[in-house]
Design a protein around this motif. Structure first.
Motif, PDB file in Angstrom:
ATOM      1  N   PRO A 100      66.735  59.643  33.484  1.00 23.55           N
ATOM      2  CA  PRO A 100      67.656  59.312  34.416  1.00 23.55           C
ATOM      3  C   PRO A 100      67.112  58.870  35.815  1.00 23.55           C
ATOM      4  O   PRO A 100      67.684  57.688  36.321  1.00 23.55           O
ATOM      5  CB  PRO A 100      68.416  60.549  34.521  1.00 23.55           C
ATOM      6  CG  PRO A 100      68.368  61.328  33.446  1.00 23.55           C
ATOM      7  CD  PRO A 100      67.085  60.898  32.998  1.00 23.55           C
ATOM      8  N   GLY A 104      67.840  55.097  37.269  1.00 24.77           N
ATOM      9  CA  GLY A 104      68.219  54.710  38.688  1.00 24.77           C
ATOM     10  C   GLY A 104      67.332  53.945  39.440  1.00 24.77           C
ATOM     11  O   GLY A 104      67.919  52.661  40.065  1.00 24.77           O
ATOM     12  N   CYS A 105      66.187  54.123  39.431  1.00 29.59           N
ATOM     13  CA  CYS A 105      65.029  53.239  39.734  1.00 29.59           C
ATOM     14  C   CYS A 105      65.101  51.785  39.632  1.00 29.59           C
ATOM     15  O   CYS A 105      65.082  50.816  40.320  1.00 29.59           O
ATOM     16  CB  CYS A 105      63.502  53.678  39.754  1.00 29.59           C
ATOM     17  SG  CYS A 105      63.212  55.100  40.764  1.00 29.59           S
ATOM     18  N   ARG A 108      68.169  50.068  40.751  1.00 30.82           N
ATOM     19  CA  ARG A 108      68.413  49.734  41.773  1.00 30.82           C
ATOM     20  C   ARG A 108      67.414  48.176  42.213  1.00 30.82           C
ATOM     21  O   ARG A 108      67.826  47.568  43.026  1.00 30.82           O
ATOM     22  CB  ARG A 108      67.819  50.713  43.002  1.00 30.82           C
ATOM     23  CG  ARG A 108      68.869  51.767  42.883  1.00 30.82           C
ATOM     24  CD  ARG A 108      68.280  52.749  44.171  1.00 30.82           C
ATOM     25  NE  ARG A 108      67.027  53.536  43.614  1.00 30.82           N
ATOM     26  CZ  ARG A 108      67.002  54.654  42.815  1.00 30.82           C
ATOM     27  NH1 ARG A 108      68.086  55.253  42.486  1.00 30.82           N
ATOM     28  NH2 ARG A 108      65.745  55.210  42.494  1.00 30.82           N
ATOM     29  N   LEU A 186      73.622  51.302  36.249  1.00 30.36           N
ATOM     30  CA  LEU A 186      72.889  51.696  37.322  1.00 30.36           C
ATOM     31  C   LEU A 186      72.535  53.164  37.387  1.00 30.36           C
ATOM     32  O   LEU A 186      71.531  53.659  38.018  1.00 30.36           O
ATOM     33  CB  LEU A 186      73.924  51.753  38.624  1.00 30.36           C
ATOM     34  CG  LEU A 186      74.486  50.099  38.904  1.00 30.36           C
ATOM     35  CD1 LEU A 186      75.321  50.375  40.126  1.00 30.36           C
ATOM     36  CD2 LEU A 186      73.554  49.116  39.205  1.00 30.36           C
ATOM     37  N   ALA A 187      73.326  53.930  36.388  1.00 26.86           N
ATOM     38  CA  ALA A 187      72.919  55.637  36.535  1.00 26.86           C
ATOM     39  C   ALA A 187      73.307  55.887  35.047  1.00 26.86           C
ATOM     40  O   ALA A 187      74.304  55.518  34.566  1.00 26.86           O
ATOM     41  CB  ALA A 187      73.410  56.272  37.383  1.00 26.86           C
ATOM     42  N   LEU A 204      75.181  60.881  38.893  1.00 25.23           N
ATOM     43  CA  LEU A 204      75.150  59.583  38.963  1.00 25.23           C
ATOM     44  C   LEU A 204      75.149  58.975  40.351  1.00 25.23           C
ATOM     45  O   LEU A 204      74.522  58.030  40.516  1.00 25.23           O
ATOM     46  CB  LEU A 204      76.404  59.420  38.016  1.00 25.23           C
ATOM     47  CG  LEU A 204      76.655  59.565  36.562  1.00 25.23           C
ATOM     48  CD1 LEU A 204      77.959  59.114  36.185  1.00 25.23           C
ATOM     49  CD2 LEU A 204      75.354  59.188  35.619  1.00 25.23           C
ATOM     50  N   GLN A 207      71.995  58.616  42.215  1.00 25.67           N
ATOM     51  CA  GLN A 207      71.031  57.344  41.881  1.00 25.67           C
ATOM     52  C   GLN A 207      71.783  55.966  42.084  1.00 25.67           C
ATOM     53  O   GLN A 207      70.816  54.842  41.843  1.00 25.67           O
ATOM     54  CB  GLN A 207      70.842  57.406  40.140  1.00 25.67           C
ATOM     55  CG  GLN A 207      70.436  58.468  39.733  1.00 25.67           C
ATOM     56  CD  GLN A 207      68.705  58.617  40.225  1.00 25.67           C
ATOM     57  OE1 GLN A 207      68.206  57.824  40.466  1.00 25.67           O
ATOM     58  NE2 GLN A 207      68.095  59.751  40.059  1.00 25.67           N
ATOM     59  N   LEU A 208      72.793  55.827  42.555  1.00 24.91           N
ATOM     60  CA  LEU A 208      73.430  54.604  42.854  1.00 24.91           C
ATOM     61  C   LEU A 208      72.804  53.748  44.053  1.00 24.91           C
ATOM     62  O   LEU A 208      72.310  54.290  45.082  1.00 24.91           O
ATOM     63  CB  LEU A 208      75.128  54.784  43.272  1.00 24.91           C
ATOM     64  CG  LEU A 208      75.983  55.183  42.269  1.00 24.91           C
ATOM     65  CD1 LEU A 208      77.293  55.006  42.760  1.00 24.91           C
ATOM     66  CD2 LEU A 208      75.961  54.133  40.885  1.00 24.91           C
TER      67      LEU A 208
END
Length: 327
Positions: A100, A104-105, A108, A186-187, A204, A207-208
């Motif tokens: 996860p 997320g990284c 972004r 995105l997550a 979630l 991580q946005l």
């Protein structure tokens, strides 16, 4: 014959460009890991594309006297060393908990590259989609009695119900997707089916990208805790109101527009994702960690394909299934 420009090799090289989460400030106790997570992400990509669902199957594939296997093996070697079978198995057990953050990284980074909100508001849609367990179902009466009537039943899965899907036995894939010009995850989180959406949602949200200003969800996300969480990051939570229809409050027309945007983002992506990886029926493996590994790995692979298409100036998000079939 496989060349240096082959799709599969190119996807593995792109793994090196994935941004990674910051390491913990405090050094972990015990023996330090010899190999990086990216090495096992590369192997996971090969496993998903080639449908090799165990470390044993992966190693057998790499031992074949075949141009593909011969070129892939050096890419799965680090510091001149190739992990043993037991190392592959242990690290694949740990990898699901770390995916996860990687998703997320990369999500972004892709927002910066693809600019999905260049012509519209900065919104993300959240939802969960069901993935049925491999094998039979474990009925409540048998579970309470501690009886497993058939060996095909995945006893780690659970039951859940939705208004659209009805009852299902299996898992939930929780997703946050950009509401923009491209379907961009995105997550992601992966849980048993009985986990509530609003309980997983904070994972979630953290991580946005910071650019997200609106979080769009259904009734399951309509809780004071999630509103407070969004407010802390200067975001607006737009969710379906509870109570009988039609709603007649002052914001109903605005919410209707947002919910239309949400349905054009998260729901089509769920369908496309299941079609690409052909999991419309059941997960191909059993057990929570193994299902997490494949489902979250598939989300990460989808993101890597978007990066691949962007770097080659191809239409982003178009023909993903065909591209993976050709890899």
């Amino acid at each position: 014959m496989l060349t240096h420009g082959s799709i599969l090799v190119s996807l593995l090289w792109l793994v090196e460009q994935i941004p990674t989460p910051s390491p913990p400030a405090k050094r972990q106790r015990g023996r330090q890991e010899t190999y990086s997570d990216k090495l096992f992400v590369k192997a996971l990509i090969v496993m998903i594309i080639r449908r090799l669902y165990t470390a044993y199957a992966l190693l057998n594939f790499l031992e074949q006297n075949d141009p593909v296997a011969q070129q892939l093996r050096p890419l799965l070697t680090e510091h001149g060393r190739f992990p043993t079978r037991r190392t592959w198995e242990r690290r694949f057990e740990r990898l699901p908990a770390r995916l996860p953050a990687l998703i997320g990284c990369l999500g972004r980074q892709l927002v910066e590259l693809l600019q999905p909100w260049a012509t519209q508001g900065h919104a993300a849609a959240v939802d969960s989609t069901p993935l049925r367990a491999n094998g039979g179902v474990w009925h409540k009466k048998d579970r309470l009695a501690g009886e497993v009537p058939h060996s095909s039943i995945d006893t780690e899965a659970t039951w859940s119900k939705s208004g659209y899907q009805g009852w299902w036995y299996g898992w939930k894939l929780h997703l946050a997707v950009a509401v923009g010009s491209v379907w961009l995850p995105l997550a992601a989180e992966f849980t048993i089916a009985s986990e509530a959406d609003n309980v997983i949602a904070p994972k979630l949200l953290e991580q946005l990208p910071l650019e997200v200003r609106y979080v769009l969800g259904d009734t399951h996300y309509n809780t004071p805790e999630l509103r407070d969480d969004c407010a802390l990051h200067h975001r607006e939570l737009v969710v379906t109101r509870r109570g009988p229809y039609p709603h007649r409050d002052g914001g109903v027309e605005v919410r209707r527009i947002f919910h239309k945007l949400r349905s054009l983002a998260i729901e089509p992506f769920n369908g496309v994702f299941k079609n690409i990886f052909e999991w419309r029926g059941q997960m191909p493996v059993k057990g929570l960690k193994r299902c997490q590994l494949l489902a979250l790995g598939a989300i990460l692979l989808y993101q890597i394909v978007l990066l691949y298409q962007h770097q080659r100036q191809q239409p982003v998000g178009v023909g993903v299934k065909a591209l993976l079939r050709a890899a």
